[in-house]
Design a protein around this motif. Structure first.
Motif, PDB file in Angstrom:
ATOM      1  N   GLY A 192       4.959   2.541  -0.965  1.00 31.19           N
ATOM      2  CA  GLY A 192       5.922   1.821  -1.082  1.00 31.19           C
ATOM      3  C   GLY A 192       6.440   1.232  -2.517  1.00 31.19           C
ATOM      4  O   GLY A 192       5.824   1.638  -3.331  1.00 31.19           O
ATOM      5  N   GLU A 193       7.601   0.696  -2.621  1.00 27.54           N
ATOM      6  CA  GLU A 193       8.083   0.090  -4.031  1.00 27.54           C
ATOM      7  C   GLU A 193       7.950  -1.478  -4.013  1.00 27.54           C
ATOM      8  O   GLU A 193       7.781  -2.018  -4.945  1.00 27.54           O
ATOM      9  CB  GLU A 193       9.827   0.818  -4.216  1.00 27.54           C
ATOM     10  N   SER A 194       8.613  -1.852  -2.704  1.00 23.85           N
ATOM     11  CA  SER A 194       8.688  -3.476  -2.840  1.00 23.85           C
ATOM     12  C   SER A 194       8.351  -3.854  -1.381  1.00 23.85           C
ATOM     13  O   SER A 194       8.529  -3.101  -0.393  1.00 23.85           O
ATOM     14  CB  SER A 194      10.240  -3.917  -3.406  1.00 23.85           C
ATOM     15  N   PHE A 195       8.199  -5.186  -0.957  1.00 19.05           N
ATOM     16  CA  PHE A 195       8.146  -5.826   0.366  1.00 19.05           C
ATOM     17  C   PHE A 195       8.639  -7.099   0.411  1.00 19.05           C
ATOM     18  O   PHE A 195       8.542  -7.915  -0.679  1.00 19.05           O
ATOM     19  CB  PHE A 195       6.728  -5.466   0.556  1.00 19.05           C
TER      20      PHE A 195
ATOM     21  N   VAL B  99       0.183  -2.203  -7.259  1.00 18.31           N
ATOM     22  CA  VAL B  99      -0.090  -3.088  -6.337  1.00 18.31           C
ATOM     23  C   VAL B  99       1.270  -4.287  -6.704  1.00 18.31           C
ATOM     24  O   VAL B  99       1.915  -4.177  -7.663  1.00 18.31           O
ATOM     25  CB  VAL B  99      -1.419  -3.859  -6.822  1.00 18.31           C
ATOM     26  N   GLY B 100       1.087  -5.147  -5.728  1.00 17.70           N
ATOM     27  CA  GLY B 100       2.192  -6.263  -5.874  1.00 17.70           C
ATOM     28  C   GLY B 100       1.374  -7.566  -5.124  1.00 17.70           C
ATOM     29  O   GLY B 100       0.480  -7.457  -4.334  1.00 17.70           O
TER      30      GLY B 100
ATOM     31  N   MET C 156      -0.787 -12.845  -0.647  1.00 13.11           N
ATOM     32  CA  MET C 156      -0.878 -11.616  -0.103  1.00 13.11           C
ATOM     33  C   MET C 156      -0.881 -10.389  -1.506  1.00 13.11           C
ATOM     34  O   MET C 156       0.082 -10.600  -2.139  1.00 13.11           O
ATOM     35  CB  MET C 156       0.567 -11.152   0.675  1.00 13.11           C
ATOM     36  N   LEU C 157      -1.721  -9.730  -1.461  1.00 15.83           N
ATOM     37  CA  LEU C 157      -1.922  -8.567  -2.344  1.00 15.83           C
ATOM     38  C   LEU C 157      -1.504  -7.256  -1.636  1.00 15.83           C
ATOM     39  O   LEU C 157      -2.245  -6.599  -0.669  1.00 15.83           O
ATOM     40  CB  LEU C 157      -3.300  -8.317  -2.910  1.00 15.83           C
ATOM     41  N   THR C 158      -0.264  -6.708  -1.961  1.00 15.73           N
ATOM     42  CA  THR C 158       0.331  -5.372  -1.427  1.00 15.73           C
ATOM     43  C   THR C 158      -0.336  -4.311  -2.217  1.00 15.73           C
ATOM     44  O   THR C 158      -0.285  -4.341  -3.351  1.00 15.73           O
ATOM     45  CB  THR C 158       1.589  -5.228  -0.973  1.00 15.73           C
ATOM     46  N   ILE C 159      -0.927  -3.103  -1.531  1.00 21.36           N
ATOM     47  CA  ILE C 159      -1.642  -2.056  -2.134  1.00 21.36           C
ATOM     48  C   ILE C 159      -0.586  -0.856  -2.126  1.00 21.36           C
ATOM     49  O   ILE C 159      -0.333  -0.105  -0.838  1.00 21.36           O
ATOM     50  CB  ILE C 159      -2.827  -1.745  -1.678  1.00 21.36           C
ATOM     51  N   PHE C 160       0.344  -0.698  -3.020  1.00 18.45           N
ATOM     52  CA  PHE C 160       1.232   0.500  -2.926  1.00 18.45           C
ATOM     53  C   PHE C 160       0.572   1.770  -3.100  1.00 18.45           C
ATOM     54  O   PHE C 160       1.066   2.923  -2.896  1.00 18.45           O
ATOM     55  CB  PHE C 160       2.358   0.131  -4.016  1.00 18.45           C
ATOM     56  N   SER C 161      -0.689   1.825  -3.632  1.00 21.96           N
ATOM     57  CA  SER C 161      -1.232   3.218  -4.028  1.00 21.96           C
ATOM     58  C   SER C 161      -2.778   2.802  -4.086  1.00 21.96           C
ATOM     59  O   SER C 161      -3.336   1.901  -4.266  1.00 21.96           O
ATOM     60  CB  SER C 161      -0.860   3.844  -5.125  1.00 21.96           C
ATOM     61  N   ASP C 162      -3.421   3.860  -3.477  1.00 21.19           N
ATOM     62  CA  ASP C 162      -5.026   3.781  -3.954  1.00 21.19           C
ATOM     63  C   ASP C 162      -5.322   3.837  -5.332  1.00 21.19           C
ATOM     64  O   ASP C 162      -4.499   4.502  -6.145  1.00 21.19           O
ATOM     65  CB  ASP C 162      -5.744   4.973  -3.291  1.00 21.19           C
TER      66      ASP C 162
END
Length: 411
Positions: free
Chosen positions: A160-163, A392-393, A362-368
């Motif tokens: 993902g790019e954003s949320f 991350v975001g 919330m910590l979003t994980i956009f990649s491992d």
């Protein structure tokens, strides 16, 4: 090997050792060691450093002579048939083939020791060499990563790019209505927390000598270190990230739009009322929230723990367990990104603590997390590069999800 052969070998070893020059030298070493110990324990004025150095040298030589005697006895036993030669394992005891990982580690340690012993120093005018000894392990340092990173909400959004995370800001209130009149408006109010991608990286280098020759496994610690560095950065940014492009939105940031700055609490010092002020200032008008956590600096935790009343009794019951614990039963987490209220260098208006359920961030994980090693970049110089990266975001995703505590001006 049967019992008879074992017995014959024992006799062979004893006979061989007793009549050799090596055994004579061992006797001389034992005699001199006894003399040195007698001098060290006596009252005569002596050069203690010189004697201790000589004693260490004798102990090292004794070890080498005994090893040589043992190898010679083994060779003699194999030659006369009292010992069966083996291809693998310990020649003195039966067993399976050695563990390849242990053998590789032992070989690395031996190469490292051999390399370093070329720089050994000759003691006096004799030919005795005093070797330097090097540890094969590396002792860890204190923890540098707050457990905050592991206890907030994690949302995997690989690729993902954003949320955008919607949340409820509040509900309407019903009202009386006359016959035939319009119903009272009571619509809930919604908000959105924007979470954008941020790239966090870490890089380190070491030399091929470190990887191949060092007795201790420095290379694996360098490799693991880039991951620790990444986690260390993220756990701080959960609090102080400014929310600009390619940055997390931290709890203390204006980019954490779910938090109304008007709810911030100001504290000038930690006293007997501070914890109650924080607890009862958080949440809505109808209840007192539970299952919340206080995030603070270690210096402020110390201020809570050492606070005494007029009778010199502790005001707060602090139970510490590493990075976390409780203050009068209220859970806490230490994070050095907080500016301590109790620190005189903390400026007025700086954020010092945050209180609320950790799931509200919330910590979003956009990649491992990607950790790699490469020898290509500085191939000519023999340097090995290590790097890690993760996308991350993060943002606060609940209306007034945290009570933020600022340092107030001294009264």
């Amino acid at each position: 090997m049967n019992k008879q052969k074992k017995f014959r070998f024992a006799l062979n070893l004893q006979t061989f050792s007793g009549g050799t020059e090596g055994q004579a030298r061992l006797n001389e070493i034992e005699t001199r060691k006894a003399e040195i110990r007698s001098l060290l324990e006596g009252d005569t004025e002596i050069d203690v450093d010189a004697l201790e150095t000589e004693l260490r040298s004798l102990q090292a030589e004794e070890k080498e002579v005994r090893s040589s005697e043992r190898r010679a006895a083994l060779a003699a036993g194999i030659q006369d048939g009292t010992i069966e030669p083996r291809q693998t394992g310990n020649p003195f005891t039966p067993g399976d083939a050695p563990d390849p990982a242990k053998e590789a580690r032992r070989a690395r340690e031996e190469r490292g020791k051999a390399l370093k012993e070329q720089r050994a120093v000759t003691v006096g005018a004799s030919t005795v060499v005093l070797p330097k000894h090097y540890a094969s392990d590396i002792r860890p340092t204190f923890n540098e990563v707050s457990t905050l990173i592991d206890r907030v909400t994690h949302k995997p959004l690989l690729g993902g790019e954003s949320f955008e995370q919607p949340y409820i800001k509040g509900y309407g209130t019903a009202d009386y209505t006359a016959e035939g009149a319009n119903y009272a408006d009571a619509e809930p109010v919604f908000g959105k927390a924007q979470i954008s991608k941020a790239k966090i990286t870490a890089y380190a280098e070491d030399s091929e000598e470190i990887q191949k020759l060092a007795a201790a496994d420095y290379d694996s610690h360098v490799m693991a270190g880039v991951t620790v560095a990444t986690r260390k950065k993220i756990t701080r940014e959960i609090l102080i990230g400014d929310g600009t492009t390619n940055h997390l939105a931290g709890i203390f940031s204006a980019a954490a739009t779910a938090i109304d700055a008007a709810t911030d609490l100001e504290v000038s010092e930690i006293d007997e009322f501070t914890l109650d002020e924080i607890l009862f200032s958080y949440g809505g008008d109808e209840d007192v929230e539970d299952a919340a956590v206080l995030i603070l600096n270690k210096k402020d935790l110390k201020a809570f723990a050492t606070l005494r009343n007029s009778e010199s009794k502790k005001v707060y019951d602090v139970k510490a367990n590493g990075n976390s614990g409780t203050i009068d039963g209220v859970p806490y987490i230490i994070n050095s990104a907080c500016k301590a209220v109790s620190d005189a260098t903390t400026a007025t208006g700086q954020y010092s603590m945050a209180y609320g359920p950790l799931s509200n961030y919330m910590l979003t994980i956009f990649s491992d997390i990607d950790v790699q090693r490469s020898t290509d970049y500085k191939f000519k110089t023999g340097m090995i590069a290590h790097r890690s990266s993760v996308f991350v975001g993060g943002n606060v995703v609940t209306k007034n999800g945290f009570l933020r505590v600022k340092k107030a001006a001294a009264v």
